[in-house]
Enzyme design. Structure first.
Site, PDB file in Angstrom:
ATOM      1  CE  LYS A 239      -4.004  -3.256   6.565  1.00  0.00           C
ATOM      2  NZ  LYS A 239      -4.488  -3.103   5.188  1.00  0.00           N
ATOM      3  CB  SER A 240      -2.858 -10.621   5.738  1.00  0.00           C
ATOM      4  OG  SER A 240      -2.186  -9.633   5.013  1.00  0.00           O
TER       5      SER A 240
ATOM      6  NE  ARG B 216      -4.597  -0.218  -4.221  1.00  0.00           N
ATOM      7  CZ  ARG B 216      -4.334  -0.937  -3.140  1.00  0.00           C
ATOM      8  NH1 ARG B 216      -4.936  -0.657  -1.994  1.00  0.00           N
ATOM      9  NH2 ARG B 216      -3.484  -1.929  -3.193  1.00  0.00           N
TER      10      ARG B 216
ATOM     11  CB  SER C 170      -0.621 -10.353  -6.242  1.00  0.00           C
ATOM     12  OG  SER C 170      -1.802 -10.017  -5.540  1.00  0.00           O
TER      13      SER C 170
ATOM     14  CD  GLN D  96      -4.364  -7.247  -2.097  1.00  0.00           C
ATOM     15  OE1 GLN D  96      -4.619  -6.717  -3.179  1.00  0.00           O
ATOM     16  NE2 GLN D  96      -4.115  -6.548  -1.015  1.00  0.00           N
TER      17      GLN D  96
ATOM     18  CG  ASP E 230       2.131  -4.592   2.722  1.00  0.00           C
ATOM     19  OD1 ASP E 230       1.965  -4.113   1.582  1.00  0.00           O
ATOM     20  OD2 ASP E 230       1.385  -5.457   3.201  1.00  0.00           O
TER      21      ASP E 230
ATOM     22  CE  LYS F 216       1.373  -3.441  -2.697  1.00  0.00           C
ATOM     23  NZ  LYS F 216       0.572  -4.647  -2.494  1.00  0.00           N
TER      24      LYS F 216
ATOM     25  NE  ARG G 272       2.072   2.137   0.680  1.00  0.00           N
ATOM     26  CZ  ARG G 272       1.497   1.104   1.270  1.00  0.00           C
ATOM     27  NH1 ARG G 272       2.018  -0.108   1.122  1.00  0.00           N
ATOM     28  NH2 ARG G 272       0.415   1.272   1.999  1.00  0.00           N
TER      29      ARG G 272
ATOM     30  NE  ARG H 143       1.232  -1.441   4.946  1.00  0.00           N
ATOM     31  CZ  ARG H 143       0.746  -2.078   6.003  1.00  0.00           C
ATOM     32  NH1 ARG H 143       1.150  -1.774   7.208  1.00  0.00           N
ATOM     33  NH2 ARG H 143      -0.168  -3.021   5.863  1.00  0.00           N
TER      34      ARG H 143
HETATM   35  C1  S3P Z   1      -2.064  -8.628   1.121  1.00  0.00           C
HETATM   36  C2  S3P Z   1      -1.256  -8.811   0.034  1.00  0.00           C
HETATM   37  C3  S3P Z   1      -0.344  -7.800  -0.482  1.00  0.00           C
HETATM   38  C4  S3P Z   1      -0.104  -6.705   0.556  1.00  0.00           C
HETATM   39  C5  S3P Z   1      -1.384  -6.235   1.187  1.00  0.00           C
HETATM   40  C6  S3P Z   1      -2.054  -7.386   1.902  1.00  0.00           C
HETATM   41  C7  S3P Z   1      -2.953  -9.727   1.544  1.00  0.00           C
HETATM   42  O1  S3P Z   1      -0.897  -7.199  -1.638  1.00  0.00           O
HETATM   43  O2  S3P Z   1       0.567  -5.623  -0.060  1.00  0.00           O
HETATM   44  O3  S3P Z   1      -1.137  -5.199   2.108  1.00  0.00           O
HETATM   45  O4  S3P Z   1      -3.485  -9.694   2.667  1.00  0.00           O
HETATM   46  O5  S3P Z   1      -3.137 -10.653   0.743  1.00  0.00           O
HETATM   47  P1  S3P Z   1      -0.688  -7.805  -3.107  1.00  0.00           P
HETATM   48  O6  S3P Z   1      -1.390  -9.088  -3.169  1.00  0.00           O
HETATM   49  O7  S3P Z   1      -1.279  -6.779  -4.026  1.00  0.00           O
HETATM   50  O8  S3P Z   1       0.797  -7.939  -3.275  1.00  0.00           O
END
Ligand code: S3P
Length: 426
Positions: free
Chosen positions: A23-24, A120, A165, A167, A312, A339, A343, A384
């Site tokens: 997914k990422s 969020r 993070s 993200q 995750d 999340k 969770r 999840r």
């Molecule tokens: C992700 C980063 C993670 C992860 C998410 C996907 C990404 O989140 O939990 O499912 O693709 O960069 P965080 O950056 O909030 O830790």
């Protein structure tokens, strides 16, 4: 499909070559294609709701997309203002990375998401972006979507993030590509590093030294991306737990990214006693290969370091902990609270319903391994959580409701589970 009844599994030996693509990496592939000169080619893109939303947004931003069902070809001559509201659905990754990409683009953009995503926290990206000149607003002073972005000139930065993070890091690295000078980003613990690897592979001037990443603004567009998206270790991990809790079972999980920032949960399961081996079969942007998992009796473990490397997978790991001998502890995992659901509470409440002795902490939980019992568990709209309790059902039977969320990341999940047990849908 609102509810599934899962029967306990008998022994299984499976080779799984159709785990959902990562997914990422899928999100990043379509977004980064907009920064390239020429046509990017993406094979094995994850066709799930979250990533298809990112693909739709990229189209709405003017990219030319050709999709023959196997390879997606994307070319772009710059981000264009969109007539549409850009809907990220359930995806925090989508929304946070688009904030970085759009904050310097010419025009006005609205990013929104589903009822879960709109609750969020976005301040973790909007605050650092605003501090370098971005023009972003939203409810709670820019913390909650819908977010409105008017592209602006961005200043260079030396940002020290308080949270590990990927993200936030990726958002800021994307912003840095259009800032007015060299930028550095430092994080407290290394988070997943797909953005750095992919941008580097596309020719960006990016250097990683430990926890510090230095990145220069783009002088020219990047080289197009040519990628086959590997399987998602977070999706594969459900089947690793399935094998680890089913006496005499084994699985081979094929074509998974073996990026060290992504397979920590497998390492923990291995430390708990499961028999796990890794086999590298390819290396482009990152190592890729097969993970072999065989049942062995599990014992308890404490997980408190490198939390972002397995964040995750913690819901599924909690099912392994509930099946292990002894008391397992998860600490320093407060990020679990923000999340797709909170969770910490969804895991704790679900396990309590299954008759497991669990204690909730602000930053984690303690699980006393025991006899998982059949229960009715609601996913709270979190993919999840739904998939973790379905896996628990392989041990003791389970009824899990609110299942549509599974389509956000793993549309063929039930096809694979049906190879292990009987399912009855209501
Ligand atoms: C992700 C980063 C993670 C992860 C998410 C996907 C990404 O989140 O939990 O499912 O693709 O960069 P965080 O950056 O909030 O830790």
């Amino acid at each position: 499909m609102s509810c599934v009844k899962v029967s306990p599994a008998t022994v299984f030996t499976l080779n799984i070559n159709s785990i959902a693509p990562d997914k990422s990496i899928s999100h990043r592939s379509v977004m980064f294609a907009m920064l390239a000169q020429g046509t990017s080619e993406i094979e094995n893109f994850l066709r799930a709701e979250d990533t298809l939303n990112s693909l739709a947004i990229v189209k709405n931003l003017g990219a030319k997309v050709e999709d023959n069902g196997e390879i997606i070809k994307i070319s772009s001559d710059g981000i264009k203002e969109s007539f549409e509201i850009l809907d990220c659905g359930n995806s925090g990754t989508g929304m946070r990375l688009f904030c970085g990409l759009l904050s310097s683009a010419e025009g006005h953009f609205i990013l929104t998401g589903d009822k879960y995503l709109r609750k969020r926290p976005m301040k973790r990206v909007t605050e650092p972006l605003i501090s370098i000149g971005a023009n972003i607003d939203g409810r709670e002073a820019g913390n909650l979507a819908p977010l409105s972005i008017r592209g602006a000139s961005l200043k260079s930065f030396n940002y020290e993030s308080k949270i590990a993070s990927a993200q936030v890091k990726s958002c800021m690295l994307l912003a840095a590509l259009r800032a007015d000078g060299i930028c550095t980003y430092t994080e407290p613990e290394l988070s997943r590093d797909h953005t750095e690897r992919m941008l580097k592979g596309m020719g960006a001037d990016i250097k990683v030294e430990g926890l510090k990443t230095t990145i220069a603004p783009l002088k020219n567009l990047l080289a197009p991306l040519k990628i086959r998206v590997p399987s998602d270790p977070s999706s594969a991990f459900f089947f690793a737990v399935a094998a680890a809790i089913t006496p005499e079972a084994s699985v081979v999980l094929e074509g998974v990214t073996l990026n060290p920032t992504r397979i920590e949960a497998f390492k923990v399961l291995e430390k708990m006693g499961a028999n796990i081996t890794y086999e590298i079969t390819a290396d482009k942007y990152e190592p890729i290969g097969n993970i072999h998992v065989k049942y062995a009796p599990l014992h308890a473990i404490t997980v408190e370091n490198n939390i972002s490397w397995l964040i995750d997978e913690l819901p599924a790991l909690s099912i392994a902990m509930a099946s292990a001998e002894g008391t397992s502890i998860v600490k320093n995992a407060e990020e679990l609270r923000v999340k797709e659901s909170d969770r910490i509470s969804t895991v704790v409440n679900g396990l309590l319903l299954c008759g497991i002795d669990v204690k909730e902490y602000d930053d984690g939980y303690e699980i006393v391994g025991g006899n998982l019992q059949k229960a009715k568990v609601d996913s709270d709209g979190d993919h999840r959580i739904a998939m973790s309790f379905i896996i628990a059902g392989l041990k003791c039977g389970m009824e899990v409701s609110d299942l549509d969320c599974i389509n956000t990341s793993f549309p063929n999940f039930f096809d694979l589970i049906e190879e292990m047990t009987n399912l009855e849908f209501d």
